[in-house]
Structure formats: structure tokens, C-alpha cells
Design a protein around this motif. Structure first.
Motif, short mmCIF file in Angstrom:
data_model
loop_
_atom_site.label_atom_id
_atom_site.label_comp_id
_atom_site.label_asym_id
_atom_site.label_seq_id
_atom_site.Cartn_x
_atom_site.Cartn_y
_atom_site.Cartn_z
N ARG A 113 0.84 -1.21 0.00
CA ARG A 113 0.00 0.00 0.00
C ARG A 113 0.87 1.26 0.00
N ALA A 114 2.00 1.19 0.72
CA ALA A 114 2.86 2.37 0.85
C ALA A 114 3.93 2.44 -0.23
N VAL A 139 7.74 10.08 -11.43
CA VAL A 139 7.99 10.90 -10.24
C VAL A 139 6.83 10.72 -9.30
N VAL A 140 7.10 10.24 -8.11
CA VAL A 140 6.03 9.92 -7.17
C VAL A 140 6.26 10.69 -5.88
N LYS A 145 0.48 -6.99 -3.57
CA LYS A 145 -0.52 -7.73 -2.77
C LYS A 145 -1.68 -6.85 -2.34
N ALA A 146 -1.61 -5.55 -2.66
CA ALA A 146 -2.69 -4.64 -2.26
C ALA A 146 -2.64 -3.40 -3.16
N PRO A 147 -3.76 -2.71 -3.31
CA PRO A 147 -3.74 -1.47 -4.11
C PRO A 147 -2.92 -0.39 -3.40
N PRO A 148 -2.35 0.55 -4.17
CA PRO A 148 -1.52 1.59 -3.54
C PRO A 148 -2.37 2.61 -2.77
N ASP A 149 -1.71 3.27 -1.87
CA ASP A 149 -2.30 4.36 -1.10
C ASP A 149 -2.78 5.45 -2.09
N GLY A 150 -4.05 5.80 -2.01
CA GLY A 150 -4.62 6.77 -2.96
C GLY A 150 -4.05 8.17 -2.80
N ARG A 151 -3.29 8.42 -1.73
CA ARG A 151 -2.76 9.79 -1.52
C ARG A 151 -1.49 10.05 -2.33
N ASN A 160 4.29 0.65 -6.71
CA ASN A 160 2.92 0.21 -6.86
C ASN A 160 2.07 1.38 -7.34
N ALA A 161 2.30 2.56 -6.75
CA ALA A 161 1.56 3.76 -7.16
C ALA A 161 1.83 4.08 -8.63
N ALA A 162 3.05 3.80 -9.08
CA ALA A 162 3.42 4.08 -10.47
C ALA A 162 3.07 2.93 -11.40
#
Ligand code: SF4
Length: 368
Positions: free
Chosen positions: A326-327, A361-362, A340-346, A331-333
Motif C-alpha cells: 500500500r505504501a 515521479v512519485v 498484494k494490495a492497491p496503492p495508497d490513494g494519496r 505500486n503507485a506508479a
């Protein structure tokens, strides 16, 4: 305007050379792994004759892609051509101790960092660098000859930011240990400082000091009574020499009071460096300290697993911890295929199409 026209053949030559050499140039650089290894290779080939500090400064300021792109100049082209087309000595993969330790957080992150350009903002990294800079500034310079003389004479020696390198299981490990206490050819203490708001001992901390211990052993030091210490200090805290000595003394004190080394459990999957570990914790106003003894069996278990990724014996493994995924900025990129989990939406993600690929760039939105 005549000058630009006169320069045209020059620019065309660079553009042609870039088109033919850049893909292979980037592939070679990506395979080298660590920034230090890249600088050494480029420096040795005459592509980047400037000192390593200039290379790191450019990476910090412009990122890896722009730094490498800027090397394609008329003066450097012959060296780049030799670098790309010439024979290269095939040595063991070169891996920094901190990268090796990060495999115990998530090895897939380490793998993705090698294969993608991703820039993140991290308050923790900045705090760690600040603490180390303060620590280094106070250390007294000592020559290699003085170190060798003290070791031969069997004298106690406290080394700060000591460069250590050794080949272990087919991998060239390199690193700088925060503090190593020796007595002649006997290793007494490997101490690392971490800067975090959380007083917690993580598997990566254990592996980092273990790796230095194993490297000392490879360098011919006795490790049968070697102690490991991990001190966690608040972010931005300056580590004075007096504080470092106080922490080292606390580690020796704990060991005198009784501390045993335990055997490792047999490896299965990703080993947990915290399992089978007898560790003592000391809490002081200024620091949290974890002390444990060297165990050859445990160190071998952890390092064999970690190095087998670098020798190509197995594919990278992703963590099973959903919280880490999540963190995770990769994953966010959308770069990880085993999340194993969706990324943090923030997370805020910006994609920049670079000359040789995509730069991600994240930035965690909460810190912007
Ligand atoms: S998403 Fe999870 S498994 Fe993938 S790199 Fe990130 S932390 Fe590792």
C-alpha cells in the motif's frame, strides 16, 4: 546566422552516435546496479573523468537519465564508443550493503529500482543523510598505514565510516560501516545508526550489520565474539563522537551482562533475520539500542538468500506484507506485477517521457 550552420555536422554526428550507442550504453549502465559501480565503470573508461562526488551531485540534481544523457558530447563520444563496443571485464555483480539490506524489506522494490527511473521524496532519507554528515565531520582522519600498524600491534581501534568490501557468494559487496571496533585482528563491534521516528528493529537493520560482520570475516578478522549494535535516533539528531562512544559502551555493557548467539532456523522462502535472534534492547533518552551476537549460521542463511538474486540463481521475490505494498511508490506508479494490495490513494504520480524511457515521479501527497 553562420555559427549554428557550421556546427551542424558536429551536432549531426552526436545525434547519430547517440541513436546508435545510447540503447546499449543504457543497458550496460542498468546492469551495473549501484550508482557507485556506474561511476567506477564510466570513470575507468574515461567517459566521466570527474570525481565521484560530481557524479552523485548530478544524480541528485538532475536524475540518472539527464546525467547520462549529458555525457553525449563531442569530447566524450570516443570514450563512450570504446565503453559500448570494447571488451569488458566480467566481474562479480557489485552490490552495496544497504541495497542488500533493502531486499529484506521488499526485494521486488530493489529489482524495480534497477530497471526503472523513479524519483521519490523521502523525509527519512534526508534525515539519515543529515545525521551521517554530522557524524563524519567530527571523525579524526586516519591513514591506511596507521590502521594497519594498529591492527598488527593488536591495539584497539574505532573506525568511523570505514569502507568495507569483500566478495561473498559470487557477489562483490561494498559499503561504509558507521562504526567498527577492532582489537588487533579481532572484530569487537559493528555499530549502525538509524534515524527514524519509530524505535524499532527491522530485518534490514539486522542484515546490514551482519553483512559487515561477514565482510570483516572475509578480510581475515576473527568474528567469534563479534557484537552487533543498531542504534535508532530521532530524525535529524546529530551523532557526536561522545554519543557514539556512549552507545558503543552500552552495547559492550549489555554483552557483559550476558547475551547468547542462537542458531538460525532452516531457510524457507524469504528468511526472517529476526527469527532465532537473541537480542537485548537498551532505551536511553537519546537513542534506542539493539544488541546481538554474530552467528555464522544465521548470517550465512540471510546472505545466501540475498546474493542468489544477484547471481541470477532465482527471480526477485515480492513481499507478502500488504501494508508495504500500500505504501509502495512502485505500486503507485503501476510498475509492480506482484503487488498484494492497491496503492495508497494519496500518492501523486507524474510521468515524464524522457529521451530513453519513462521517468516516474512519485510524491506522497501528504508531504507536498
Ligand atoms: S508493490 Fe509490494 S511487492 Fe511490489 S514492489 Fe511494492 S512492496 Fe514490493
Amino acid at each position: 546566422m553562420n555559427p549554428p550552420l557550421l556546427e551542424l555536422p558536429h551536432l549531426l554526428e552526436i545525434a547519430h552516435a547517440r541513436a546508435s550507442l545510447a540503447p546499449r550504453f543504457y543497458a550496460i549502465v542498468a546492469a551495473l546496479g549501484s550508482p557507485r559501480a556506474v561511476w567506477e565503470a564510466l570513470h575507468g573508461a574515461g567517459v566521466f573523468p570527474e570525481p565521484v562526488g560530481r557524479y552523485y551531485a548530478s544524480l541528485r540534481r538532475f536524475g540518472v537519465e539527464t546525467t547520462l544523457d549529458a555525457l553525449f558530447t563531442a569530447e566524450r563520444l570516443p570514450a563512450i564508443r570504446r565503453f559500448v563496443e570494447g571488451p569488458r571485464a566480467v566481474g562479480p555483480p557489485r552490490v552495496s550493503v544497504s541495497t542488500l539490506a533493502n531486499q529484506f524489506y521488499c526485494e521486488m522494490q530493489v529489482h524495480l529500482a534497477r530497471t526503472h527511473t523513479l524519483r521519490t521524496e523521502s523525509a527519512e532519507l534526508a534525515a539519515g543523510a543529515a545525521g551521517h554528515a554530522a557524524f563524519e565531520a567530527e571523525a579524526e582522519e586516519i591513514t591506511q598505514e596507521e590502521i594497519s600498524e594498529a591492527i598488527t600491534a593488536g591495539e584497539p581501534l574505532e573506525l568511523v565510516e570505514m569502507p568495507v568490501t569483500a566478495e561473498i557468494h559470487g557477489v562483490r559487496l561494498v559499503g561504509r560501516a558507521d562504526r567498527i571496533h577492532l582489537e588487533g585482528r579481532r572484530g569487537r563491534l559493528v555499530l549502525e545508526f538509524k534515524f527514524s521516528g519509530r524505535r524499532e528493529l527491522f530485518p534490514s537493520h539486522v542484515v546490514q550489520v551482519e553483512a559487515y560482520g561477514r565482510m570483516l570475516e572475509s578480510m581475515g578478522f576473527q568474528t567469534d565474539r563479534l557484537l552487533y549494535g543498531v542504534a535508532v535516533l530521532p530524525r535529524g539528531r546529530r551523532v557526536s563522537d561522545a554519543l557514539a562512544r556512549k552507545i558503543a559502551e552500552a552495547a559492550f555493557e549489555v554483552a557483559r551482562a550476558g547475551l547468547s548467539a542462537t542458531d538460525a532456523r532452516p531457510p524457507s522462502g524469504v528468511p526472517d533475520p529476526l527469527s532465532g535472534l537473541t537480542v537485548r534492547r537498551v532505551d536511553d533518552e537519546a537513542f534506542g539500542l539493539w544488541v546481538f551476537r554474530h552467528s555464522r549460521q544465521r548470517v550465512e542463511r540471510d546472505l545466501q538468500w540475498a546474493t542468489s538474486y544477484w547471481t541470477g540463481a532465482r527471480a526477485p521475490e515480492g513481499t507478502m506484507a500488504r501494508g508495504k505494498c500500500r505504501a509502495c511508490p512502485f505500486n503507485a506508479a503501476e510498475l509492480c506485477g506482484v503487488s498484494k494490495a492497491p496503492p495508497d490513494g494519496r500518492y501523486a504520480v507524474r510521468r515524464t517521457l524522457g529521451r530513453f524511457g519513462v521517468t516516474h515521479v512519485v510524491q506522497p501527497a501528504s508531504r507536498r
